[in-house]
Write an enzyme that holds these catalytic residues in place. Structure first.
Site, mmCIF file in Angstrom:
data_model
loop_
_atom_site.group_PDB
_atom_site.id
_atom_site.type_symbol
_atom_site.label_atom_id
_atom_site.label_comp_id
_atom_site.label_asym_id
_atom_site.label_seq_id
_atom_site.Cartn_x
_atom_site.Cartn_y
_atom_site.Cartn_z
ATOM 1 N N HIS A 121 0.886 -1.183 0.000
ATOM 2 C CA HIS A 121 0.000 0.000 0.000
ATOM 3 C C HIS A 121 0.917 1.225 0.000
ATOM 4 C CE1 HIS A 121 -3.450 2.475 0.638
ATOM 5 N NE2 HIS A 121 -3.843 2.096 1.843
ATOM 6 N N HIS A 126 -2.203 -2.158 -9.824
ATOM 7 C CA HIS A 126 -3.226 -1.612 -8.936
ATOM 8 C C HIS A 126 -4.421 -2.543 -8.907
ATOM 9 C CE1 HIS A 126 -5.891 1.291 -7.033
ATOM 10 N NE2 HIS A 126 -4.774 1.864 -6.646
ATOM 11 N N ASP A 172 2.588 5.705 -6.605
ATOM 12 C CA ASP A 172 3.835 5.666 -5.844
ATOM 13 C C ASP A 172 5.083 5.773 -6.711
ATOM 14 O OD1 ASP A 172 2.784 5.332 -3.204
ATOM 15 O OD2 ASP A 172 2.069 3.381 -3.888
HETATM 16 N N1 COA Z 1 5.137 -6.267 -10.384
HETATM 17 C C1 COA Z 1 5.096 -7.415 -11.074
HETATM 18 N N2 COA Z 1 3.947 -8.072 -11.337
HETATM 19 C C2 COA Z 1 2.822 -7.510 -10.900
HETATM 20 C C3 COA Z 1 2.793 -6.318 -10.183
HETATM 21 C C4 COA Z 1 4.013 -5.687 -9.937
HETATM 22 N N3 COA Z 1 4.064 -4.547 -9.261
HETATM 23 N N4 COA Z 1 1.526 -6.010 -9.867
HETATM 24 C C5 COA Z 1 0.766 -6.979 -10.364
HETATM 25 N N5 COA Z 1 1.539 -7.891 -10.990
HETATM 26 C C6 COA Z 1 1.088 -9.087 -11.677
HETATM 27 C C7 COA Z 1 0.945 -10.243 -10.714
HETATM 28 O O1 COA Z 1 2.124 -10.981 -10.617
HETATM 29 C C8 COA Z 1 -0.161 -11.013 -11.363
HETATM 30 O O2 COA Z 1 0.372 -11.692 -12.474
HETATM 31 P P1 COA Z 1 0.005 -13.227 -12.720
HETATM 32 O O3 COA Z 1 -1.475 -13.201 -12.958
HETATM 33 O O4 COA Z 1 0.830 -13.580 -13.898
HETATM 34 O O5 COA Z 1 0.384 -13.929 -11.456
HETATM 35 C C9 COA Z 1 -1.069 -9.943 -11.931
HETATM 36 O O6 COA Z 1 -0.226 -8.836 -12.163
HETATM 37 C C10 COA Z 1 -2.213 -9.552 -11.022
HETATM 38 O O7 COA Z 1 -1.681 -9.219 -9.734
HETATM 39 P P2 COA Z 1 -2.472 -9.382 -8.376
HETATM 40 O O8 COA Z 1 -1.505 -9.617 -7.272
HETATM 41 O O9 COA Z 1 -3.590 -10.351 -8.531
HETATM 42 O O10 COA Z 1 -3.100 -7.943 -8.218
HETATM 43 P P3 COA Z 1 -3.640 -7.364 -6.863
HETATM 44 O O11 COA Z 1 -4.831 -6.586 -7.241
HETATM 45 O O12 COA Z 1 -3.819 -8.395 -5.827
HETATM 46 O O13 COA Z 1 -2.442 -6.458 -6.374
HETATM 47 C C11 COA Z 1 -1.079 -4.642 -5.955
HETATM 48 C C12 COA Z 1 -2.420 -5.099 -6.498
HETATM 49 C C13 COA Z 1 -1.055 -3.129 -5.900
HETATM 50 C C14 COA Z 1 -0.902 -5.185 -4.529
HETATM 51 C C15 COA Z 1 0.041 -5.181 -6.868
HETATM 52 O O14 COA Z 1 -0.089 -4.629 -8.161
HETATM 53 C C16 COA Z 1 1.428 -4.913 -6.301
HETATM 54 O O15 COA Z 1 1.922 -5.706 -5.508
HETATM 55 N N6 COA Z 1 2.067 -3.797 -6.712
HETATM 56 C C17 COA Z 1 3.347 -3.413 -6.163
HETATM 57 C C18 COA Z 1 3.141 -2.647 -4.838
HETATM 58 C C19 COA Z 1 2.618 -1.272 -5.070
HETATM 59 O O16 COA Z 1 3.110 -0.526 -5.912
HETATM 60 N N7 COA Z 1 1.638 -0.931 -4.253
HETATM 61 C C20 COA Z 1 1.037 0.402 -4.295
HETATM 62 C C21 COA Z 1 -0.347 0.348 -4.844
HETATM 63 S S1 COA Z 1 -0.991 1.980 -5.087
#
Ligand code: COA
Length: 380
Positions: free
Chosen positions: A226, A266, A317
């Site tokens: 987050h 996201h 971010d």
């Molecule tokens: N880097 C690499 N791969 C990513 C990614 C990232 N930052 N964000 C999503 N993905 C990929 C996942 O590996 C997944 O791929 P797959 O289907 O091949 O396994 C797919 O995208 C979907 O991801 P998922 O974890 O289901 O999405 P989510 O909705 O649960 O997660 C976040 C959302 C924000 C937690 C996730 O994008 C993330 O961890 N981002 C990095 C942290 C971040 O920047 N957070 C701030 C948010 S404002």
């Protein structure tokens, strides 16, 4: 009533679950739009201030000149921390994580607040204003303390963002820097039912007080998935620079190891987070002005690689990291800055939760053993 939970599979991460009606903000994940109280984030970033945006969030309408003047005076008049809170901050370990400091200090603020246990609307609004006013003062006081300096008293002649920058250094901030910080605070102020806002609402829904709700929210914002992502982005930029690695190779290696690249992806946006292009311009301009273009260049190369390899866009971010770095702010204050802004949204949601309250209490799908018989300890 039928036992719904017994029949249902859990929805991982509550994805897509709608938990409340809201008039506060609208996040359109398909179109990449963010709207506070009917106004687009682009419009507010171009024309509003953090103080006015906070008033808009809390009241639901843009204030008149006199209403805004009064609100600004209330905020600037509520900045000073009680000496007990300053003493507490002075007692914190200098190597403490600043979000942990903020969480602890905000919890302590509740002990000294004259409206502490009153959850009525008037008291909650008074406390919300005091919380918004005091967040930057706490963060700046800890930054001074850990560097061996006394805190700098807030000034009531400076706007919220400018005063924060002033309290970090003791110098009047450059007006352009102050405006960038002001817009960054506008951009982070509110974002629908995000994880920390949900935490705040879960706590408020038990009819606990706003300090408790906001403390819950700070703990939730702190995590790397987050608000904690912005400082992780900076760590990545610094590591790429220090090791002299090509950004594209660095990112590809992370993806090969199935690691998350911070600042990308996201839960709601399936296209560009509308806050990212605004921050991208800040990053480009500020890093150029500071003669630190490399942070923008590395960021751009990461962005291109993520687009090519995964088709994933940056979130709020990603470019905030290089923007804050170019402002001379230490990386571990990036997430506290997010909190300095988001406390407006949290407070608005706490008020909304109280107005239409129902205890938030979901169920778990029990998958553990049943019908076991207790075995005395000496027989196990
Ligand atoms: N880097 C690499 N791969 C990513 C990614 C990232 N930052 N964000 C999503 N993905 C990929 C996942 O590996 C997944 O791929 P797959 O289907 O091949 O396994 C797919 O995208 C979907 O991801 P998922 O974890 O289901 O999405 P989510 O909705 O649960 O997660 C976040 C959302 C924000 C937690 C996730 O994008 C993330 O961890 N981002 C990095 C942290 C971040 O920047 N957070 C701030 C948010 S404002």
């Amino acid at each position: 009533m039928a036992d719904i939970a017994a029949a249902k599979k859990p929805i991982a991460g509550l994805q897509g679950v709608v938990v409340a009606d809201s008039e506060i903000s609208y996040v359109d994940g398909q179109a990449g739009k963010l709207v506070y109280r009917g106004y687009s984030i682009e419009d507010l970033a171009a024309n509003s201030t953090f103080e006015e945006t906070t008033k808009l969030l809390l009241d639901g309408a843009l204030p008149s000149r006199s209403e805004l003047d009064q609100f600004e005076a209330e905020l600037s008049g509520a900045r000073v921390l009680d000496s007990e809170i300053i003493d507490l901050i002075r007692a914190y370990p200098t190597d403490a994580q600043p979000m942990a400091v903020l969480r602890t200090a905000v919890s302590a603020l509740g002990l000294f607040d004259p409206d502490s246990e009153d959850i009525g609307p008037d008291a909650t609004r008074r406390k919300a204003i005091r919380l918004v006013a005091k967040f930057p003062v706490i963060v700046a006081a800890f930054e001074r303390h850990r560097n061996g300096h006394d805190p700098i008293d807030p000034r009531d002649d400076l706007a919220h963002a400018a005063n924060f920058l002033y309290m970090l250094t003791g110098s009047d901030p450059d007006p352009e820097d102050a405006r960038v910080m002001d817009v960054c605070l506008i951009l982070h102020a509110e974002h629908g039912m995000n994880a920390s806002t949900f935490s705040a609402r879960v706590t408020a829904a038990t009819l606990s007080d706003i300090h408790s709700a906001v403390t819950s929210a700070i703990g939730t914002l702190k995590g790397a998935l987050h608000g904690g992502a912005n400082q992780e982005v900076m760590k990545m930029l610094l590591e790429i620079d220090q090791r002299g690695i090509e950004p594209a190779d660095f990112v590809r290696a992370m993806l090969d190891r199935k690691e998350r690249v911070m600042g990308f992806g996201h839960r709601v946006y399936k296209t560009m987070d509308p806050r990212a292009p605004i921050l991208r311009r800040f990053s480009r301009d500020l890093t150029a002005r500071a003669g630190q273009q490399k942070w923008f260049t590395i960021s751009e190369q990461i962005l291109e690689t993520m687009a090519a390899e995964k088709g994933i866009d940056p979130n709020v971010d990603f470019f905030s990291a290089s923007t804050y770095h170019a402002l001379g702010i230490p990386a571990d204050l990036f997430t506290p800055i997010f909190a300095i802004s988001r406390v407006s949204g949290w407070s608005t949601h706490v008020e909304a939760q109280y107005r239409h309250n129902r205890l938030i209490r979901p169920r778990a799908n029990y998958v553990g053993p049943r019908d076991l018989t207790y075995v005395p300890i000496e027989k196990r």
